[in-house]
Motif scaffolding. Sequence first.
Motif, PDB file in Angstrom:
ATOM      1  N   GLY A 126       1.092  -1.316  -0.173  1.00  0.00           N
ATOM      2  CA  GLY A 126       0.231  -0.128   0.102  1.00  0.00           C
ATOM      3  C   GLY A 126       0.931   1.302   0.312  1.00  0.00           C
ATOM      4  N   THR A 127       2.547   1.524   0.723  1.00  0.00           N
ATOM      5  CA  THR A 127       2.965   2.152   0.397  1.00  0.00           C
ATOM      6  C   THR A 127       3.291   2.912  -0.995  1.00  0.00           C
ATOM      7  OG1 THR A 127       4.242   3.921   2.050  1.00  0.00           O
ATOM      8  CG2 THR A 127       4.857   1.976   1.708  1.00  0.00           C
ATOM      9  N   GLU A 128       3.551   1.810  -0.955  1.00  0.00           N
ATOM     10  CA  GLU A 128       4.233   2.163  -2.584  1.00  0.00           C
ATOM     11  C   GLU A 128       3.295   2.029  -3.586  1.00  0.00           C
ATOM     12  OE1 GLU A 128       7.466  -1.274  -3.910  1.00  0.00           O
ATOM     13  OE2 GLU A 128       5.972  -1.990  -2.828  1.00  0.00           O
ATOM     14  N   ILE A 236      -7.733   9.223  -3.974  1.00  0.00           N
ATOM     15  CA  ILE A 236      -8.737   8.272  -2.429  1.00  0.00           C
ATOM     16  C   ILE A 236      -7.933   7.541  -2.136  1.00  0.00           C
ATOM     17  CG2 ILE A 236     -10.167   6.867  -1.835  1.00  0.00           C
ATOM     18  CD1 ILE A 236     -12.162   9.417  -3.749  1.00  0.00           C
ATOM     19  N   ASP A 237      -7.593   6.982  -0.527  1.00  0.00           N
ATOM     20  CA  ASP A 237      -6.594   5.737  -0.645  1.00  0.00           C
ATOM     21  C   ASP A 237      -7.497   4.398  -0.248  1.00  0.00           C
ATOM     22  OD1 ASP A 237      -4.885   4.383   1.004  1.00  0.00           O
ATOM     23  OD2 ASP A 237      -4.052   5.282   1.856  1.00  0.00           O
ATOM     24  N   GLU A 238      -8.075   3.677  -1.351  1.00  0.00           N
ATOM     25  CA  GLU A 238      -8.970   1.989  -0.430  1.00  0.00           C
ATOM     26  C   GLU A 238      -7.845   1.136  -0.067  1.00  0.00           C
ATOM     27  OE1 GLU A 238     -12.197   1.909  -1.425  1.00  0.00           O
ATOM     28  OE2 GLU A 238     -12.534   3.606  -2.658  1.00  0.00           O
ATOM     29  N   VAL A 239      -6.696   1.539  -0.399  1.00  0.00           N
ATOM     30  CA  VAL A 239      -5.929   0.303   0.396  1.00  0.00           C
ATOM     31  C   VAL A 239      -6.340  -0.458   1.379  1.00  0.00           C
ATOM     32  CG1 VAL A 239      -3.307   0.228   1.277  1.00  0.00           C
ATOM     33  CG2 VAL A 239      -3.217   1.410   0.138  1.00  0.00           C
ATOM     34  N   GLN A 240      -6.957   0.250   2.750  1.00  0.00           N
ATOM     35  CA  GLN A 240      -7.599  -0.712   3.396  1.00  0.00           C
ATOM     36  C   GLN A 240      -9.188  -0.957   3.237  1.00  0.00           C
ATOM     37  OE1 GLN A 240      -8.219  -0.594   8.816  1.00  0.00           O
ATOM     38  NE2 GLN A 240      -6.135   0.147   7.739  1.00  0.00           N
ATOM     39  N   THR A 241     -10.132  -0.054   2.880  1.00  0.00           N
ATOM     40  CA  THR A 241     -11.015   0.138   2.185  1.00  0.00           C
ATOM     41  C   THR A 241     -11.766  -0.666   0.916  1.00  0.00           C
ATOM     42  OG1 THR A 241     -11.218   2.165   1.481  1.00  0.00           O
ATOM     43  CG2 THR A 241     -11.870   1.443   3.312  1.00  0.00           C
ATOM     44  N   ALA A 265      -4.095  -2.309  -2.190  1.00  0.00           N
ATOM     45  CA  ALA A 265      -3.570  -3.415  -2.017  1.00  0.00           C
ATOM     46  C   ALA A 265      -3.714  -4.404  -0.854  1.00  0.00           C
ATOM     47  CB  ALA A 265      -2.008  -2.630  -1.180  1.00  0.00           C
ATOM     48  N   LYS A 266      -4.178  -4.001   0.110  1.00  0.00           N
ATOM     49  CA  LYS A 266      -4.280  -5.080   1.636  1.00  0.00           C
ATOM     50  C   LYS A 266      -4.930  -6.384   0.979  1.00  0.00           C
ATOM     51  CE  LYS A 266      -3.706  -3.309   5.384  1.00  0.00           C
ATOM     52  NZ  LYS A 266      -3.416  -0.982   5.652  1.00  0.00           N
ATOM     53  N   GLY A 267      -7.460  -6.164   0.469  1.00  0.00           N
ATOM     54  CA  GLY A 267      -7.182  -6.929   0.556  1.00  0.00           C
ATOM     55  C   GLY A 267      -7.660  -7.388  -0.879  1.00  0.00           C
TER      56      GLY A 267
HETATM   57  C1  LIG Z   1      -1.787  -0.177   5.483  1.00  0.00           C
HETATM   58  C2  LIG Z   1      -2.605   0.686   4.735  1.00  0.00           C
HETATM   59  C3  LIG Z   1      -1.458   1.518   4.268  1.00  0.00           C
HETATM   60  C4  LIG Z   1       0.147   1.082   4.071  1.00  0.00           C
HETATM   61  O1  LIG Z   1      -0.151  -0.105   2.795  1.00  0.00           O
HETATM   62  P1  LIG Z   1       1.291  -1.040   3.223  1.00  0.00           P
HETATM   63  O2  LIG Z   1       0.746  -2.085   2.934  1.00  0.00           O
HETATM   64  O3  LIG Z   1       1.375  -1.549   4.630  1.00  0.00           O
HETATM   65  O4  LIG Z   1       1.778  -0.255   3.191  1.00  0.00           O
HETATM   66  C5  LIG Z   1      -2.400   2.942   3.022  1.00  0.00           C
HETATM   67  N1  LIG Z   1      -3.366   3.400   3.281  1.00  0.00           N
HETATM   68  C6  LIG Z   1      -4.130   2.724   4.032  1.00  0.00           C
HETATM   69  C7  LIG Z   1      -5.490   2.754   3.980  1.00  0.00           C
HETATM   70  C8  LIG Z   1      -4.086   1.501   4.695  1.00  0.00           C
HETATM   71  O5  LIG Z   1      -4.486   0.867   5.514  1.00  0.00           O
END
Ligand SMILES: *Cc1c(COP(=O)(O)O)cnc(C)c1O
Length: 414
Positions: A126-128, A236-241, A265-267
Amino acid sequence: MSSPVAVSDQLSGLAGSGVGSAAVLERYDQVLMKTFGTPKRVFVRGEGCYVWDAEGRRYLDLLSGLAVNALGHAHPTVLSAITGQIATLGHVSNFFATPAQVALADRLVAMAAGHRPGRVFFTNSGTEANEAAFKITRLTGRTKIIACEGAFHGRSMGALAITHSAKYREPFEPLPGEVTFVPYGDADALAAAVDGETAAVVVEPIQGENGVVVPPAGYLTRARELTAAHGALLWIDEVQTGVGRTGDWLVHRAEGVDADIVTLAKGLGNGFPIGACVAAGAAAELLGPGSHGSTFGGNPVAAIAGLAVLAVIERDGLLAHATAMGEHLVDAVGRLGHPLVAGVRGRGLLRGIVLTEPIAGAVSDAALDAGFVINAPRPDVLRLAPPLIVTATQLDGFVAALPGLLDTAREGEH
Ligand SMILES: *Cc1c(COP(=O)(O)O)cnc(C)c1O
Protein backbone atom coordinates in the motif's frame (compact mmCIF):
# COMPACT_ATOMS: atom_id res chain seq x y z
CA MET A 1 24.57 -33.59 -9.50
CA SER A 2 23.22 -31.24 -6.90
CA SER A 3 22.11 -32.75 -3.63
CA PRO A 4 18.52 -32.19 -2.52
CA VAL A 5 17.84 -29.36 -0.07
CA ALA A 6 15.14 -29.80 2.53
CA VAL A 7 13.86 -26.27 2.95
CA SER A 8 12.50 -27.18 6.35
CA ASP A 9 16.12 -27.77 7.45
CA GLN A 10 16.69 -24.06 6.79
CA LEU A 11 14.24 -23.22 9.56
CA SER A 12 17.08 -23.84 12.06
CA GLY A 13 14.91 -26.13 14.15
CA LEU A 14 12.26 -23.40 14.55
CA ALA A 15 9.39 -25.37 13.03
CA GLY A 16 7.96 -28.84 13.11
CA SER A 17 6.32 -31.00 15.70
CA GLY A 18 7.49 -30.37 19.22
CA VAL A 19 8.97 -26.93 18.51
CA GLY A 20 7.08 -24.40 20.57
CA SER A 21 6.47 -20.68 20.37
CA ALA A 22 9.05 -19.83 23.01
CA ALA A 23 11.98 -20.95 20.87
CA VAL A 24 10.75 -18.92 17.90
CA LEU A 25 10.08 -15.82 19.99
CA GLU A 26 13.47 -16.02 21.62
CA ARG A 27 15.19 -15.97 18.23
CA TYR A 28 12.72 -13.34 16.95
CA ASP A 29 13.85 -11.06 19.73
CA GLN A 30 17.47 -11.48 18.62
CA VAL A 31 17.23 -11.19 14.84
CA LEU A 32 14.16 -9.15 13.89
CA MET A 33 14.22 -5.37 14.07
CA LYS A 34 12.20 -4.09 16.98
CA THR A 35 9.64 -2.27 14.89
CA PHE A 36 6.58 -4.30 15.83
CA GLY A 37 6.92 -4.98 19.54
CA THR A 38 6.89 -8.52 20.87
CA PRO A 39 4.58 -10.77 18.82
CA LYS A 40 1.75 -12.19 20.91
CA ARG A 41 1.62 -15.56 19.15
CA VAL A 42 3.54 -17.71 16.70
CA PHE A 43 1.21 -18.98 14.00
CA VAL A 44 2.10 -22.00 11.93
CA ARG A 45 -0.99 -22.79 9.82
CA GLY A 46 -4.21 -21.30 8.51
CA GLU A 47 -7.32 -22.62 6.84
CA GLY A 48 -10.51 -20.70 6.07
CA CYS A 49 -11.23 -18.32 8.95
CA TYR A 50 -8.94 -20.13 11.39
CA VAL A 51 -5.23 -20.03 12.24
CA TRP A 52 -3.28 -22.37 14.52
CA ASP A 53 -0.39 -21.51 16.79
CA ALA A 54 2.77 -23.52 17.38
CA GLU A 55 1.12 -25.28 20.33
CA GLY A 56 -1.75 -26.44 18.11
CA ARG A 57 -4.35 -24.00 19.52
CA ARG A 58 -6.97 -22.79 17.05
CA TYR A 59 -8.02 -19.13 16.71
CA LEU A 60 -10.87 -17.54 14.79
CA ASP A 61 -9.15 -14.91 12.66
CA LEU A 62 -11.35 -11.81 12.80
CA LEU A 63 -8.56 -9.52 11.58
CA SER A 64 -7.45 -11.29 8.36
CA GLY A 65 -3.84 -10.18 8.70
CA LEU A 66 -4.98 -6.53 8.75
CA ALA A 67 -7.80 -6.71 6.23
CA VAL A 68 -5.71 -8.79 3.83
CA ASN A 69 -6.98 -12.39 3.78
CA ALA A 70 -10.36 -11.54 2.30
CA LEU A 71 -10.94 -15.16 1.28
CA GLY A 72 -9.48 -16.57 4.47
CA HIS A 73 -6.40 -18.75 4.67
CA ALA A 74 -5.32 -21.26 2.03
CA HIS A 75 -8.28 -20.56 -0.23
CA PRO A 76 -8.24 -23.36 -2.84
CA THR A 77 -8.84 -21.08 -5.84
CA VAL A 78 -6.09 -18.64 -4.86
CA LEU A 79 -3.80 -21.53 -4.02
CA SER A 80 -4.22 -23.25 -7.36
CA ALA A 81 -3.92 -19.95 -9.27
CA ILE A 82 -0.68 -19.03 -7.51
CA THR A 83 0.91 -22.46 -7.68
CA GLY A 84 -0.13 -22.87 -11.32
CA GLN A 85 1.35 -19.51 -12.26
CA ILE A 86 4.60 -19.94 -10.35
CA ALA A 87 5.05 -23.37 -11.90
CA THR A 88 4.56 -21.84 -15.34
CA LEU A 89 6.21 -18.43 -15.10
CA GLY A 90 7.06 -16.77 -11.81
CA HIS A 91 8.78 -13.51 -12.66
CA VAL A 92 10.11 -11.64 -15.68
CA SER A 93 10.56 -7.97 -14.56
CA ASN A 94 8.84 -5.01 -16.13
CA PHE A 95 10.98 -5.18 -19.24
CA PHE A 96 8.33 -7.65 -20.33
CA ALA A 97 4.58 -8.10 -20.19
CA THR A 98 2.57 -11.05 -18.91
CA PRO A 99 -1.08 -11.90 -19.61
CA ALA A 100 -1.93 -11.98 -15.89
CA GLN A 101 -0.65 -8.47 -15.29
CA VAL A 102 -2.62 -7.04 -18.20
CA ALA A 103 -5.79 -8.92 -17.26
CA LEU A 104 -5.65 -7.63 -13.69
CA ALA A 105 -4.97 -4.07 -14.87
CA ASP A 106 -8.05 -4.33 -17.06
CA ARG A 107 -10.16 -5.39 -14.11
CA LEU A 108 -8.82 -2.66 -11.83
CA VAL A 109 -9.31 0.08 -14.40
CA ALA A 110 -12.92 -1.03 -14.83
CA MET A 111 -13.34 -1.10 -11.03
CA ALA A 112 -11.72 2.25 -10.21
CA ALA A 113 -12.10 4.36 -13.35
CA GLY A 114 -15.53 3.13 -14.42
CA HIS A 115 -16.44 4.57 -17.77
CA ARG A 116 -13.25 6.66 -18.03
CA PRO A 117 -9.98 5.48 -19.57
CA GLY A 118 -7.43 4.57 -16.92
CA ARG A 119 -4.03 3.04 -16.26
CA VAL A 120 -2.46 1.00 -13.48
CA PHE A 121 0.97 1.05 -11.85
CA PHE A 122 1.51 -2.16 -9.88
CA THR A 123 3.39 -2.25 -6.59
CA ASN A 124 3.99 -4.72 -3.76
CA SER A 125 2.32 -2.80 -0.94
CA GLY A 126 0.00 0.00 0.00
CA THR A 127 2.72 2.45 0.86
CA GLU A 128 4.30 1.96 -2.55
CA ALA A 129 0.96 2.46 -4.27
CA ASN A 130 0.76 5.79 -2.43
CA GLU A 131 4.35 6.66 -3.43
CA ALA A 132 3.37 6.21 -7.06
CA ALA A 133 0.34 8.42 -6.49
CA PHE A 134 2.47 11.04 -4.75
CA LYS A 135 4.83 11.14 -7.74
CA ILE A 136 1.86 11.57 -10.07
CA THR A 137 0.76 14.63 -8.08
CA ARG A 138 4.20 16.23 -8.51
CA LEU A 139 3.82 16.00 -12.28
CA THR A 140 0.74 18.23 -12.23
CA GLY A 141 3.06 21.23 -11.96
CA ARG A 142 1.76 21.88 -8.45
CA THR A 143 3.36 20.67 -5.21
CA LYS A 144 0.83 21.26 -2.44
CA ILE A 145 -1.03 18.33 -0.96
CA ILE A 146 -3.95 18.36 1.42
CA ALA A 147 -4.31 15.33 3.69
CA CYS A 148 -6.49 14.60 6.70
CA GLU A 149 -5.97 14.56 10.41
CA GLY A 150 -5.97 10.95 11.57
CA ALA A 151 -4.84 9.75 8.14
CA PHE A 152 -2.68 6.69 7.63
CA HIS A 153 -1.11 6.15 4.21
CA GLY A 154 1.98 4.04 4.93
CA ARG A 155 5.52 4.19 6.26
CA SER A 156 7.76 5.05 3.30
CA MET A 157 8.88 8.67 3.23
CA GLY A 158 6.30 10.03 0.81
CA ALA A 159 3.39 8.11 2.32
CA LEU A 160 4.62 9.14 5.76
CA ALA A 161 4.52 12.80 4.73
CA ILE A 162 0.74 12.52 4.28
CA THR A 163 0.26 10.33 7.38
CA HIS A 164 -0.89 12.43 10.29
CA SER A 165 0.43 10.73 13.44
CA ALA A 166 3.27 12.78 14.94
CA LYS A 167 4.71 9.64 16.54
CA TYR A 168 5.16 8.04 13.11
CA ARG A 169 6.33 11.18 11.31
CA GLU A 170 8.52 13.29 13.55
CA PRO A 171 11.55 10.98 14.01
CA PHE A 172 11.93 10.91 10.22
CA GLU A 173 11.54 14.56 9.33
CA PRO A 174 12.29 16.30 7.06
CA LEU A 175 9.72 14.58 4.88
CA PRO A 176 8.49 15.73 1.46
CA GLY A 177 6.92 19.06 2.26
CA GLU A 178 3.96 21.26 1.52
CA VAL A 179 1.43 18.93 3.12
CA THR A 180 -1.47 20.55 4.98
CA PHE A 181 -3.69 18.51 7.30
CA VAL A 182 -7.37 19.33 7.66
CA PRO A 183 -9.93 17.75 10.05
CA TYR A 184 -11.26 14.50 8.58
CA GLY A 185 -14.86 14.54 7.46
CA ASP A 186 -15.12 18.33 7.63
CA ALA A 187 -16.04 19.45 4.11
CA ASP A 188 -16.00 23.13 5.06
CA ALA A 189 -12.43 22.86 6.39
CA LEU A 190 -11.50 21.19 3.12
CA ALA A 191 -13.20 23.97 1.16
CA ALA A 192 -11.18 26.55 3.08
CA ALA A 193 -7.90 24.72 2.34
CA VAL A 194 -8.16 23.79 -1.35
CA ASP A 195 -7.09 26.43 -3.83
CA GLY A 196 -5.54 26.86 -7.25
CA GLU A 197 -2.14 25.76 -5.95
CA THR A 198 -3.40 22.44 -4.59
CA ALA A 199 -1.95 19.49 -6.50
CA ALA A 200 -4.11 16.90 -4.78
CA VAL A 201 -6.39 16.07 -1.90
CA VAL A 202 -5.69 12.61 -0.48
CA VAL A 203 -8.37 10.94 1.59
CA GLU A 204 -9.40 7.54 2.94
CA PRO A 205 -13.12 6.72 2.53
CA ILE A 206 -12.99 5.27 6.06
CA GLN A 207 -9.99 5.82 8.34
CA GLY A 208 -9.17 2.23 9.27
CA GLU A 209 -5.97 2.75 11.25
CA ASN A 210 -7.48 5.70 13.07
CA GLY A 211 -10.13 3.40 14.54
CA VAL A 212 -12.57 2.80 11.66
CA VAL A 213 -13.73 6.41 11.46
CA VAL A 214 -16.51 6.98 8.93
CA PRO A 215 -16.92 10.51 7.52
CA PRO A 216 -20.36 12.14 7.19
CA ALA A 217 -22.42 11.19 4.12
CA GLY A 218 -21.54 13.31 1.10
CA TYR A 219 -17.97 14.08 2.23
CA LEU A 220 -16.28 12.37 -0.70
CA THR A 221 -18.72 14.00 -3.11
CA ARG A 222 -17.82 17.43 -1.70
CA ALA A 223 -14.13 16.56 -1.95
CA ARG A 224 -14.69 15.73 -5.62
CA GLU A 225 -16.53 18.97 -6.28
CA LEU A 226 -13.88 21.07 -4.51
CA THR A 227 -10.92 19.44 -6.24
CA ALA A 228 -12.61 19.67 -9.62
CA ALA A 229 -13.37 23.36 -9.09
CA HIS A 230 -9.71 24.11 -8.37
CA GLY A 231 -8.10 21.79 -10.92
CA ALA A 232 -6.66 19.57 -8.17
CA LEU A 233 -6.52 15.78 -8.21
CA LEU A 234 -8.70 13.70 -5.94
CA TRP A 235 -6.62 10.80 -4.66
CA ILE A 236 -8.58 8.19 -2.71
CA ASP A 237 -6.67 5.67 -0.61
CA GLU A 238 -8.73 2.47 -0.61
CA VAL A 239 -5.79 0.33 0.50
CA GLN A 240 -7.78 -0.91 3.50
CA THR A 241 -11.36 -0.32 2.37
CA GLY A 242 -11.09 -1.56 -1.22
CA VAL A 243 -11.73 -4.84 -3.03
CA GLY A 244 -14.88 -5.88 -1.22
CA ARG A 245 -13.94 -5.26 2.41
CA THR A 246 -16.87 -2.88 2.96
CA GLY A 247 -19.41 -4.80 0.89
CA ASP A 248 -18.64 -2.82 -2.26
CA TRP A 249 -15.67 -3.12 -4.58
CA LEU A 250 -14.72 0.45 -3.68
CA VAL A 251 -16.45 2.75 -1.20
CA HIS A 252 -16.13 5.92 -3.26
CA ARG A 253 -17.47 4.28 -6.45
CA ALA A 254 -20.46 3.02 -4.48
CA GLU A 255 -21.06 6.65 -3.52
CA GLY A 256 -20.88 7.69 -7.17
CA VAL A 257 -17.57 9.55 -6.86
CA ASP A 258 -15.02 9.64 -9.70
CA ALA A 259 -11.50 9.83 -8.26
CA ASP A 260 -8.42 10.75 -10.30
CA ILE A 261 -6.19 8.34 -8.41
CA VAL A 262 -7.15 5.27 -6.38
CA THR A 263 -4.67 3.25 -4.37
CA LEU A 264 -5.25 -0.40 -3.47
CA ALA A 265 -3.34 -3.16 -1.76
CA LYS A 266 -4.39 -5.08 1.35
CA GLY A 267 -7.30 -7.24 0.20
CA LEU A 268 -6.19 -7.55 -3.39
CA GLY A 269 -3.86 -10.54 -3.22
CA ASN A 270 -5.30 -12.47 -0.24
CA GLY A 271 -1.85 -12.32 1.37
CA PHE A 272 0.28 -12.44 -1.73
CA PRO A 273 1.90 -8.99 -1.71
CA ILE A 274 0.44 -6.68 -4.34
CA GLY A 275 -0.59 -3.06 -4.52
CA ALA A 276 -1.91 -0.88 -7.30
CA CYS A 277 -2.10 2.79 -8.12
CA VAL A 278 -4.97 3.26 -10.56
CA ALA A 279 -5.36 6.62 -12.28
CA ALA A 280 -8.19 7.79 -14.50
CA GLY A 281 -8.40 10.34 -17.29
CA ALA A 282 -5.62 12.92 -17.55
CA ALA A 283 -4.00 11.76 -14.28
CA ALA A 284 -3.36 8.39 -15.92
CA GLU A 285 -1.05 10.03 -18.48
CA LEU A 286 1.25 11.91 -16.08
CA LEU A 287 3.79 9.19 -15.30
CA GLY A 288 5.71 8.65 -18.50
CA PRO A 289 8.62 6.50 -19.68
CA GLY A 290 11.34 6.34 -17.02
CA SER A 291 9.44 8.39 -14.46
CA HIS A 292 8.75 5.49 -12.10
CA GLY A 293 9.53 1.83 -11.82
CA SER A 294 9.50 -1.40 -9.83
CA THR A 295 11.30 -4.71 -10.20
CA PHE A 296 8.58 -6.87 -8.67
CA GLY A 297 5.46 -4.76 -9.23
CA GLY A 298 2.89 -6.57 -11.36
CA ASN A 299 4.72 -9.87 -11.04
CA PRO A 300 2.52 -12.52 -12.72
CA VAL A 301 2.11 -14.53 -9.50
CA ALA A 302 0.86 -11.47 -7.62
CA ALA A 303 -1.36 -10.56 -10.56
CA ILE A 304 -2.91 -14.03 -10.77
CA ALA A 305 -3.57 -13.87 -7.01
CA GLY A 306 -5.45 -10.61 -7.58
CA LEU A 307 -7.45 -12.12 -10.44
CA ALA A 308 -8.32 -15.14 -8.32
CA VAL A 309 -9.54 -12.91 -5.48
CA LEU A 310 -11.76 -10.86 -7.77
CA ALA A 311 -13.16 -13.98 -9.43
CA VAL A 312 -14.05 -15.66 -6.14
CA ILE A 313 -15.62 -12.52 -4.63
CA GLU A 314 -17.79 -12.32 -7.73
CA ARG A 315 -18.61 -16.03 -8.04
CA ASP A 316 -19.49 -16.44 -4.37
CA GLY A 317 -21.45 -13.21 -3.98
CA LEU A 318 -19.10 -12.02 -1.25
CA LEU A 319 -19.93 -8.32 -1.58
CA ALA A 320 -23.53 -8.95 -0.53
CA HIS A 321 -22.33 -11.45 2.06
CA ALA A 322 -19.91 -8.90 3.56
CA THR A 323 -22.74 -6.38 3.83
CA ALA A 324 -25.06 -8.92 5.46
CA MET A 325 -22.41 -10.19 7.88
CA GLY A 326 -21.45 -6.63 8.83
CA GLU A 327 -25.07 -5.85 9.67
CA HIS A 328 -25.37 -9.13 11.54
CA LEU A 329 -22.38 -8.17 13.68
CA VAL A 330 -23.73 -4.69 14.42
CA ASP A 331 -27.11 -6.11 15.44
CA ALA A 332 -25.62 -8.86 17.57
CA VAL A 333 -23.23 -6.53 19.43
CA GLY A 334 -26.05 -4.01 19.86
CA ARG A 335 -28.31 -6.66 21.38
CA LEU A 336 -25.71 -7.32 24.09
CA GLY A 337 -26.54 -3.91 25.53
CA HIS A 338 -23.21 -4.05 27.33
CA PRO A 339 -22.37 -0.87 29.27
CA LEU A 340 -18.76 -0.88 27.99
CA VAL A 341 -19.89 -0.81 24.33
CA ALA A 342 -20.72 2.65 22.99
CA GLY A 343 -21.53 1.43 19.48
CA VAL A 344 -20.24 -0.22 16.31
CA ARG A 345 -19.09 1.84 13.34
CA GLY A 346 -17.77 1.07 9.89
CA ARG A 347 -19.18 -0.58 6.82
CA GLY A 348 -19.45 -4.15 5.58
CA LEU A 349 -16.75 -6.18 7.29
CA LEU A 350 -14.53 -3.28 8.35
CA ARG A 351 -15.84 -2.57 11.82
CA GLY A 352 -14.84 -0.71 14.94
CA ILE A 353 -16.47 -1.60 18.24
CA VAL A 354 -16.25 1.63 20.22
CA LEU A 355 -15.82 1.21 23.96
CA THR A 356 -16.74 3.62 26.73
CA GLU A 357 -13.36 3.06 28.43
CA PRO A 358 -9.81 2.91 27.03
CA ILE A 359 -9.39 -0.84 27.56
CA ALA A 360 -9.32 -2.03 23.94
CA GLY A 361 -5.73 -3.31 24.23
CA ALA A 362 -6.63 -5.48 27.21
CA VAL A 363 -9.80 -6.70 25.48
CA SER A 364 -7.79 -7.63 22.41
CA ASP A 365 -5.35 -9.60 24.60
CA ALA A 366 -8.21 -11.34 26.39
CA ALA A 367 -9.74 -12.18 23.01
CA LEU A 368 -6.51 -13.79 21.88
CA ASP A 369 -6.39 -15.88 25.05
CA ALA A 370 -9.97 -16.93 24.30
CA GLY A 371 -9.10 -17.88 20.70
CA PHE A 372 -10.10 -14.78 18.70
CA VAL A 373 -7.77 -12.55 16.67
CA ILE A 374 -8.83 -8.88 16.67
CA ASN A 375 -6.88 -5.67 17.31
CA ALA A 376 -7.08 -2.30 19.00
CA PRO A 377 -6.21 0.54 16.59
CA ARG A 378 -7.11 3.03 19.36
CA PRO A 379 -7.33 2.64 23.14
CA ASP A 380 -11.13 2.70 22.94
CA VAL A 381 -11.72 0.85 19.65
CA LEU A 382 -11.64 -2.84 18.77
CA ARG A 383 -11.20 -3.48 15.06
CA LEU A 384 -12.75 -6.45 13.29
CA ALA A 385 -11.90 -7.12 9.66
CA PRO A 386 -12.76 -10.80 9.27
CA PRO A 387 -12.42 -12.74 6.04
CA LEU A 388 -15.32 -11.93 3.71
CA ILE A 389 -16.23 -15.63 3.91
CA VAL A 390 -16.90 -15.44 7.67
CA THR A 391 -20.21 -17.02 8.73
CA ALA A 392 -22.90 -15.69 11.07
CA THR A 393 -22.18 -18.62 13.40
CA GLN A 394 -18.51 -17.66 13.61
CA LEU A 395 -19.37 -14.02 14.35
CA ASP A 396 -21.93 -15.13 16.93
CA GLY A 397 -19.22 -17.12 18.71
CA PHE A 398 -17.19 -13.96 19.15
CA VAL A 399 -20.18 -11.85 20.19
CA ALA A 400 -21.14 -14.47 22.79
CA ALA A 401 -17.63 -14.27 24.24
CA LEU A 402 -17.43 -10.45 24.12
CA PRO A 403 -19.11 -9.62 27.45
CA GLY A 404 -16.69 -11.94 29.24
CA LEU A 405 -13.72 -10.40 27.42
CA LEU A 406 -14.85 -6.88 28.30
CA ASP A 407 -15.36 -7.80 31.95
CA THR A 408 -11.99 -9.58 32.14
CA ALA A 409 -10.28 -6.56 30.63
CA ARG A 410 -11.98 -4.13 32.94
CA GLU A 411 -11.16 -6.20 36.02
CA GLY A 412 -7.53 -6.27 34.89
CA GLU A 413 -7.53 -2.47 34.75
CA HIS A 414 -8.86 -1.92 38.25
C1 LIG B 1 -2.26 -0.31 5.48
C2 LIG B 1 -2.50 0.96 4.78
C3 LIG B 1 -1.52 1.55 3.98
C4 LIG B 1 -0.12 1.00 3.88
O1 LIG B 1 -0.09 -0.26 3.28
P1 LIG B 1 1.21 -1.19 3.47
O2 LIG B 1 0.93 -2.36 2.58
O3 LIG B 1 1.31 -1.53 4.92
O4 LIG B 1 2.38 -0.41 3.01
C5 LIG B 1 -1.85 2.69 3.28
N1 LIG B 1 -3.07 3.23 3.37
C6 LIG B 1 -4.05 2.71 4.14
C7 LIG B 1 -5.39 3.35 4.17
C8 LIG B 1 -3.78 1.55 4.88
O5 LIG B 1 -4.74 1.04 5.66
